[in-house]
Scaffold this motif. Structure first.
Motif, PDB file in Angstrom:
ATOM      1  N   ASP A  19     -39.217  22.874 -33.281  1.00 11.98           N
ATOM      2  CA  ASP A  19     -38.738  21.491 -33.205  1.00 11.98           C
ATOM      3  C   ASP A  19     -37.252  21.366 -33.510  1.00 11.98           C
ATOM      4  OD1 ASP A  19     -41.027  20.233 -32.369  1.00 11.98           O
ATOM      5  OD2 ASP A  19     -41.614  19.501 -34.352  1.00 11.98           O
ATOM      6  N   THR A  20     -36.830  21.875 -34.639  1.00 12.56           N
ATOM      7  CA  THR A  20     -35.442  21.693 -35.065  1.00 12.56           C
ATOM      8  C   THR A  20     -34.462  22.303 -34.070  1.00 12.56           C
ATOM      9  OG1 THR A  20     -36.162  21.727 -37.372  1.00 12.56           O
ATOM     10  CG2 THR A  20     -33.822  22.039 -36.957  1.00 12.56           C
ATOM     11  N   VAL A  21     -34.732  23.495 -33.613  1.00 11.46           N
ATOM     12  CA  VAL A  21     -33.833  24.161 -32.667  1.00 11.46           C
ATOM     13  C   VAL A  21     -33.759  23.382 -31.360  1.00 11.46           C
ATOM     14  CG1 VAL A  21     -33.466  26.263 -31.315  1.00 11.46           C
ATOM     15  CG2 VAL A  21     -34.248  26.431 -33.679  1.00 11.46           C
ATOM     16  N   VAL A  22     -34.903  22.997 -30.838  1.00  8.64           N
ATOM     17  CA  VAL A  22     -34.944  22.253 -29.575  1.00  8.64           C
ATOM     18  C   VAL A  22     -34.261  20.902 -29.738  1.00  8.64           C
ATOM     19  CG1 VAL A  22     -36.484  21.144 -27.910  1.00  8.64           C
ATOM     20  CG2 VAL A  22     -37.005  23.437 -28.753  1.00  8.64           C
ATOM     21  N   PHE A  23     -34.526  20.221 -30.849  1.00  8.42           N
ATOM     22  CA  PHE A  23     -33.932  18.905 -31.067  1.00  8.42           C
ATOM     23  C   PHE A  23     -32.411  18.994 -31.160  1.00  8.42           C
ATOM     24  CE2 PHE A  23     -37.919  16.946 -33.257  1.00  8.42           C
ATOM     25  CZ  PHE A  23     -38.648  17.178 -32.104  1.00  8.42           C
ATOM     26  N   ILE A  24     -31.891  20.007 -31.837  1.00  5.03           N
ATOM     27  CA  ILE A  24     -30.438  20.164 -31.949  1.00  5.03           C
ATOM     28  C   ILE A  24     -29.815  20.438 -30.579  1.00  5.03           C
ATOM     29  CG2 ILE A  24     -28.608  21.658 -32.852  1.00  5.03           C
ATOM     30  CD1 ILE A  24     -30.218  21.808 -35.455  1.00  5.03           C
ATOM     31  N   LEU A  25     -30.488  21.227 -29.754  1.00  2.69           N
ATOM     32  CA  LEU A  25     -29.975  21.498 -28.403  1.00  2.69           C
ATOM     33  C   LEU A  25     -29.940  20.218 -27.560  1.00  2.69           C
ATOM     34  CD1 LEU A  25     -31.720  24.913 -27.630  1.00  2.69           C
ATOM     35  CD2 LEU A  25     -29.292  24.509 -28.104  1.00  2.69           C
ATOM     36  N   VAL A  26     -30.983  19.412 -27.664  1.00  3.41           N
ATOM     37  CA  VAL A  26     -31.018  18.140 -26.922  1.00  3.41           C
ATOM     38  C   VAL A  26     -29.917  17.206 -27.428  1.00  3.41           C
ATOM     39  CG1 VAL A  26     -32.390  16.058 -26.512  1.00  3.41           C
ATOM     40  CG2 VAL A  26     -33.457  18.310 -26.323  1.00  3.41           C
ATOM     41  N   ILE A  27     -29.759  17.132 -28.735  1.00  3.46           N
ATOM     42  CA  ILE A  27     -28.717  16.276 -29.311  1.00  3.46           C
ATOM     43  C   ILE A  27     -27.337  16.750 -28.862  1.00  3.46           C
ATOM     44  CG2 ILE A  27     -27.609  15.630 -31.492  1.00  3.46           C
ATOM     45  CD1 ILE A  27     -30.513  15.736 -32.724  1.00  3.46           C
ATOM     46  N   ALA A  28     -27.112  18.053 -28.868  1.00  2.29           N
ATOM     47  CA  ALA A  28     -25.825  18.602 -28.431  1.00  2.29           C
ATOM     48  C   ALA A  28     -25.534  18.227 -26.972  1.00  2.29           C
ATOM     49  CB  ALA A  28     -25.807  20.117 -28.595  1.00  2.29           C
ATOM     50  N   LEU A  29     -26.560  18.235 -26.143  1.00  6.01           N
ATOM     51  CA  LEU A  29     -26.403  17.851 -24.743  1.00  6.01           C
ATOM     52  C   LEU A  29     -25.888  16.415 -24.625  1.00  6.01           C
ATOM     53  CD1 LEU A  29     -27.190  18.427 -21.620  1.00  6.01           C
ATOM     54  CD2 LEU A  29     -29.200  17.077 -22.220  1.00  6.01           C
ATOM     55  N   PHE A  30     -26.503  15.507 -25.373  1.00  6.68           N
ATOM     56  CA  PHE A  30     -26.091  14.103 -25.290  1.00  6.68           C
ATOM     57  C   PHE A  30     -24.738  13.856 -25.947  1.00  6.68           C
ATOM     58  CE2 PHE A  30     -30.652  13.536 -24.437  1.00  6.68           C
ATOM     59  CZ  PHE A  30     -30.527  12.865 -23.235  1.00  6.68           C
ATOM     60  N   VAL A  31     -24.409  14.601 -26.984  1.00  6.91           N
ATOM     61  CA  VAL A  31     -23.085  14.476 -27.597  1.00  6.91           C
ATOM     62  C   VAL A  31     -22.018  14.911 -26.600  1.00  6.91           C
ATOM     63  CG1 VAL A  31     -21.566  15.368 -29.405  1.00  6.91           C
ATOM     64  CG2 VAL A  31     -23.892  14.672 -29.967  1.00  6.91           C
ATOM     65  N   GLN A  32     -22.268  15.986 -25.881  1.00  3.74           N
ATOM     66  CA  GLN A  32     -21.320  16.429 -24.842  1.00  3.74           C
ATOM     67  C   GLN A  32     -21.145  15.346 -23.785  1.00  3.74           C
ATOM     68  OE1 GLN A  32     -19.673  19.205 -26.416  1.00  3.74           O
ATOM     69  NE2 GLN A  32     -19.308  19.363 -24.243  1.00  3.74           N
ATOM     70  N   LEU A  33     -22.244  14.717 -23.402  1.00  2.00           N
ATOM     71  CA  LEU A  33     -22.180  13.631 -22.419  1.00  2.00           C
ATOM     72  C   LEU A  33     -21.325  12.475 -22.933  1.00  2.00           C
ATOM     73  CD1 LEU A  33     -23.232  12.476 -19.700  1.00  2.00           C
ATOM     74  CD2 LEU A  33     -25.143  11.514 -21.000  1.00  2.00           C
ATOM     75  N   VAL A  34     -21.539  12.075 -24.179  1.00  2.00           N
ATOM     76  CA  VAL A  34     -20.750  10.993 -24.779  1.00  2.00           C
ATOM     77  C   VAL A  34     -19.285  11.393 -24.864  1.00  2.00           C
ATOM     78  CG1 VAL A  34     -20.321   9.750 -26.944  1.00  2.00           C
ATOM     79  CG2 VAL A  34     -22.649   9.969 -26.074  1.00  2.00           C
ATOM     80  N   GLU A  35     -19.029  12.630 -25.260  1.00  2.00           N
ATOM     81  CA  GLU A  35     -17.654  13.110 -25.385  1.00  2.00           C
ATOM     82  C   GLU A  35     -16.936  13.070 -24.034  1.00  2.00           C
ATOM     83  OE1 GLU A  35     -15.395  16.735 -27.718  1.00  2.00           O
ATOM     84  OE2 GLU A  35     -17.555  16.822 -27.467  1.00  2.00           O
ATOM     85  N   ILE A  36     -17.591  13.515 -22.986  1.00  2.00           N
ATOM     86  CA  ILE A  36     -17.001  13.508 -21.641  1.00  2.00           C
ATOM     87  C   ILE A  36     -16.743  12.080 -21.178  1.00  2.00           C
ATOM     88  CG2 ILE A  36     -17.495  13.997 -19.207  1.00  2.00           C
ATOM     89  CD1 ILE A  36     -18.988  16.544 -20.240  1.00  2.00           C
ATOM     90  N   MET A  37     -17.721  11.185 -21.427  1.00  2.20           N
ATOM     91  CA  MET A  37     -17.565   9.789 -21.004  1.00  2.20           C
ATOM     92  C   MET A  37     -16.410   9.114 -21.740  1.00  2.20           C
ATOM     93  SD  MET A  37     -21.572   8.590 -20.509  1.00  2.20           S
ATOM     94  CE  MET A  37     -21.294   7.217 -21.549  1.00  2.20           C
ATOM     95  N   LEU A  38     -16.328   9.321 -23.059  1.00  2.00           N
ATOM     96  CA  LEU A  38     -15.253   8.694 -23.828  1.00  2.00           C
ATOM     97  C   LEU A  38     -13.885   9.252 -23.443  1.00  2.00           C
ATOM     98  CD1 LEU A  38     -16.714   8.344 -27.434  1.00  2.00           C
ATOM     99  CD2 LEU A  38     -16.316   6.552 -25.746  1.00  2.00           C
ATOM    100  N   LYS A  39     -13.813  10.551 -23.238  1.00  3.62           N
ATOM    101  CA  LYS A  39     -12.541  11.165 -22.860  1.00  3.62           C
ATOM    102  C   LYS A  39     -12.049  10.618 -21.535  1.00  3.62           C
ATOM    103  CE  LYS A  39     -10.357  15.705 -22.783  1.00  3.62           C
ATOM    104  NZ  LYS A  39     -10.587  17.149 -22.918  1.00  3.62           N
ATOM    105  N   LYS A  40     -12.984  10.387 -20.624  1.00  2.00           N
ATOM    106  CA  LYS A  40     -12.637   9.912 -19.288  1.00  2.00           C
ATOM    107  C   LYS A  40     -12.377   8.404 -19.265  1.00  2.00           C
ATOM    108  CE  LYS A  40     -12.987  10.989 -14.756  1.00  2.00           C
ATOM    109  NZ  LYS A  40     -12.021  11.860 -14.142  1.00  2.00           N
ATOM    110  N   CYS A  41     -13.244   7.631 -19.950  1.00  7.15           N
ATOM    111  CA  CYS A  41     -13.200   6.167 -19.832  1.00  7.15           C
ATOM    112  C   CYS A  41     -12.421   5.469 -20.945  1.00  7.15           C
ATOM    113  CB  CYS A  41     -14.620   5.608 -19.797  1.00  7.15           C
ATOM    114  SG  CYS A  41     -15.604   6.266 -18.441  1.00  7.15           S
ATOM    115  N   ILE A  42     -12.523   5.971 -22.174  1.00  3.98           N
ATOM    116  CA  ILE A  42     -11.872   5.312 -23.308  1.00  3.98           C
ATOM    117  C   ILE A  42     -11.122   6.360 -24.128  1.00  3.98           C
ATOM    118  CG2 ILE A  42     -12.202   3.669 -25.207  1.00  3.98           C
ATOM    119  CD1 ILE A  42     -15.030   3.180 -24.123  1.00  3.98           C
TER     120      ILE A  42
END
Length: 192
Positions: free
Chosen positions: A73-96
């Motif tokens: 659970d913990t390993v999989v959850f951290i990988l999923v969270i990292a995926l969405f953090v990367q998405l947020v980081e890319i969106m913010l860098k591009k848009c804001i």
């Protein structure tokens, strides 16, 4: 079964991840200097919490549990969270880009933010349904944002306060954080 409104309000107030469970203290102290960055971080964490819950719940119940792999659970959850953090980081860098710069190193640290991981784990520990888990994630994220916004106001007031030299900086910030945390104890007992 708890009603959805009770889960939402409890996650925001009585079970607030920052002020009651003391999870996510690093961004709480680091990003709460300005209202804009506090709001931006709160929205980013809320987005990641909700998206991580939407993805991790079916992975846990549909893949890991039936195959006896709950210990991943913990390993999989951290990988999923990292995926969405990367998405947020890319969106913010591009848009804001201004908000991206303001959040700085704290943005990628959402990946290891124990509040984000905590909501996914607590949803399972509390045996919430899928809808209850999403509501808890929304409430947890909004509670995180409320904590940051309130504390940014407190820190703004502290800039103009006559604080003894010994207490300026980190000591006064930690004292103020503890007082804000104690103020949230007034909500305890509302939702049981």
């Amino acid at each position: 079964m708890k009603s959805l409104m009770v889960i939402l309000l409890a996650a925001m107030l009585t079970d607030n991840f920052v002020l009651s469970k003391f999870m996510g203290i690093c961004p709480f102290l680091g990003v709460s200097k300005k209202l804009d960055s506090a709001t931006g971080m709160g929205l980013a964490v809320t987005f990641v919490m909700v998206c991580a819950t939407v993805v991790t719940y079916p992975i846990h119940h549909g893949i890991l549990v039936p195959n006896g792999l709950e210990y991943f659970d913990t390993v999989v959850f951290i990988l999923v969270i990292a995926l969405f953090v990367q998405l947020v980081e890319i969106m913010l860098k591009k848009c804001i880009p201004a908000l991206y710069s303001a959040l700085g190193v704290y943005l990628p640290l959402i990946t290891t933010n124990c509040a984000v991981l905590g909501v996914t784990v607590l949803n399972i520990d509390n045996k919430y349904s899928f809808i209850q888990s999403i509501v808890n994630a929304v409430g947890g994220g909004l509670g995180f944002m409320i904590s940051l916004v309130i504390f940014s106001g407190v820190r703004k007031k502290m800039e103009y306060a006559d604080i003894p030299e010994t207490f300026k900086g980190v000591p006064s910030t930690l004292i103020a954080a503890s007082i804000v945390s104690v103020s949230f104890m007034g909500f305890s007992g509302l939702f049981s």
